[in-house]
Design a protein around this motif. Sequence first.
Motif, PDB file in Angstrom:
ATOM      1  N   GLN A 146     -14.244  83.178  35.804  1.00 50.64           N
ATOM      2  CA  GLN A 146     -13.190  84.049  36.338  1.00 50.64           C
ATOM      3  C   GLN A 146     -13.752  85.142  37.238  1.00 50.64           C
ATOM      4  N   ALA A 147     -14.932  85.656  36.921  1.00 52.81           N
ATOM      5  CA  ALA A 147     -15.530  86.701  37.757  1.00 52.81           C
ATOM      6  C   ALA A 147     -15.807  86.160  39.154  1.00 52.81           C
ATOM      7  N   LEU A 148     -16.328  84.943  39.222  1.00 52.64           N
ATOM      8  CA  LEU A 148     -16.592  84.305  40.513  1.00 52.64           C
ATOM      9  C   LEU A 148     -15.286  84.063  41.263  1.00 52.64           C
ATOM     10  N   LEU A 149     -14.287  83.561  40.558  1.00 54.75           N
ATOM     11  CA  LEU A 149     -13.006  83.268  41.194  1.00 54.75           C
ATOM     12  C   LEU A 149     -12.345  84.531  41.735  1.00 54.75           C
ATOM     13  N   LYS A 150     -12.422  85.610  40.989  1.00 56.08           N
ATOM     14  CA  LYS A 150     -11.838  86.870  41.447  1.00 56.08           C
ATOM     15  C   LYS A 150     -12.531  87.350  42.718  1.00 56.08           C
ATOM     16  N   LEU A 174      -7.373  88.106  36.916  1.00 51.78           N
ATOM     17  CA  LEU A 174      -7.336  87.146  38.023  1.00 51.78           C
ATOM     18  C   LEU A 174      -5.909  86.950  38.523  1.00 51.78           C
ATOM     19  N   ALA A 175      -4.955  86.878  37.592  1.00 48.70           N
ATOM     20  CA  ALA A 175      -3.558  86.642  37.967  1.00 48.70           C
ATOM     21  C   ALA A 175      -2.940  87.821  38.703  1.00 48.70           C
ATOM     22  N   MET A 202     -11.326  72.529  43.420  1.00 57.56           N
ATOM     23  CA  MET A 202     -12.402  73.357  42.871  1.00 57.56           C
ATOM     24  C   MET A 202     -12.856  72.867  41.498  1.00 57.56           C
ATOM     25  N   LEU A 203     -14.143  73.052  41.232  1.00 55.93           N
ATOM     26  CA  LEU A 203     -14.732  72.921  39.894  1.00 55.93           C
ATOM     27  C   LEU A 203     -15.542  74.199  39.645  1.00 55.93           C
ATOM     28  N   PRO A 204     -14.868  75.299  39.355  1.00 53.57           N
ATOM     29  CA  PRO A 204     -15.543  76.606  39.280  1.00 53.57           C
ATOM     30  C   PRO A 204     -16.007  76.933  37.857  1.00 53.57           C
ATOM     31  N   PHE A 205     -17.006  76.184  37.370  1.00 52.87           N
ATOM     32  CA  PHE A 205     -17.437  76.321  35.985  1.00 52.87           C
ATOM     33  C   PHE A 205     -18.599  77.304  35.844  1.00 52.87           C
ATOM     34  N   ILE A 206     -18.667  77.944  34.686  1.00 56.60           N
ATOM     35  CA  ILE A 206     -19.835  78.752  34.361  1.00 56.60           C
ATOM     36  C   ILE A 206     -20.972  77.825  33.959  1.00 56.60           C
ATOM     37  N   GLN A 207     -22.184  78.345  33.908  1.00 54.49           N
ATOM     38  CA  GLN A 207     -23.323  77.566  33.451  1.00 54.49           C
ATOM     39  C   GLN A 207     -23.469  77.749  31.946  1.00 54.49           C
ATOM     40  N   CYS A 208     -23.255  76.670  31.182  1.00 51.83           N
ATOM     41  CA  CYS A 208     -23.391  76.709  29.735  1.00 51.83           C
ATOM     42  C   CYS A 208     -23.676  75.286  29.263  1.00 51.83           C
ATOM     43  N   ASP A 209     -24.070  75.150  28.009  1.00 49.84           N
ATOM     44  CA  ASP A 209     -24.424  73.826  27.483  1.00 49.84           C
ATOM     45  C   ASP A 209     -23.248  72.866  27.550  1.00 49.84           C
TER      46      ASP A 209
END
Length: 247
Positions: A146-150, A174-175, A202-209
């Motif tokens: 969400q931080a990236l998207l904002k 964000l909304a 878009m595929l705006p995912f965070i980096q996590c396992d």
Amino acid sequence: LTWPAPRSRVIRCLCAWAIAWQVRRELTKLGMHNPTLWLSLPTAGDACQLIPHKALLYCCCDDFSSLAGVDHATVEQHEKALVNAADHIVISQASLQTKWPQKPAVLLPHGVDYALFSQPAPRASDLPNGGPIAGFYGSIASWLDQALLKKVASQLPNWQFVFVGKVEVDVSTLASLPNVHFLGPRPHDQLPRYSQHWDVAMLPFIQCDQITHCNPLKLREYLAAGSPIVSTRFPAAEEDEPLVHIA
């Protein structure tokens, strides 16, 4: 019907009996005997001992040890027992191939209803007008950045950012942006009416396992729809470079 991921041994036994009874009843209705059991959830493994079967196949589509909203210790215990009992293991993502070195796994990535997503579909009436559209559909969950998207939506005020899917986390910040739209969930067969008509998927995912081991079906559906795709970096997206633009 069952109780999800029970810890108590007593409840595990009750759940196994309940699942097995329901499955055996359906097998009888269908006239099936000694079937191959195909499981995709580790917690169903207990029931297999109570269902006569020819073979046991575990189809693993997620790394449950890193999946959000999961009781990891309990599910890992179930999964270890299931893997030991399984005759065959199928995985959807190559990064899962090293998870059980004692049991070779067959890689079977997700398929896609190509005809549904490639045939032209009318534009959804609730897509916003007034500028190009960057779109996403799927669960609006903790793995979205969400931080990236904002930041991106703020820097591109002439673009409309559209999210189709169930909102499972707080998206109020964000909304609040005027060019961000949460449309709610839509039936699967209606998704081409969105993805074929936005300018970027878009595929705006965070980096996590969880994302490292995911194999998102929407990636192939985006490709089938012919949508340009921009994604954060994770293994499944890298497999489709340069068809996917990784930011």
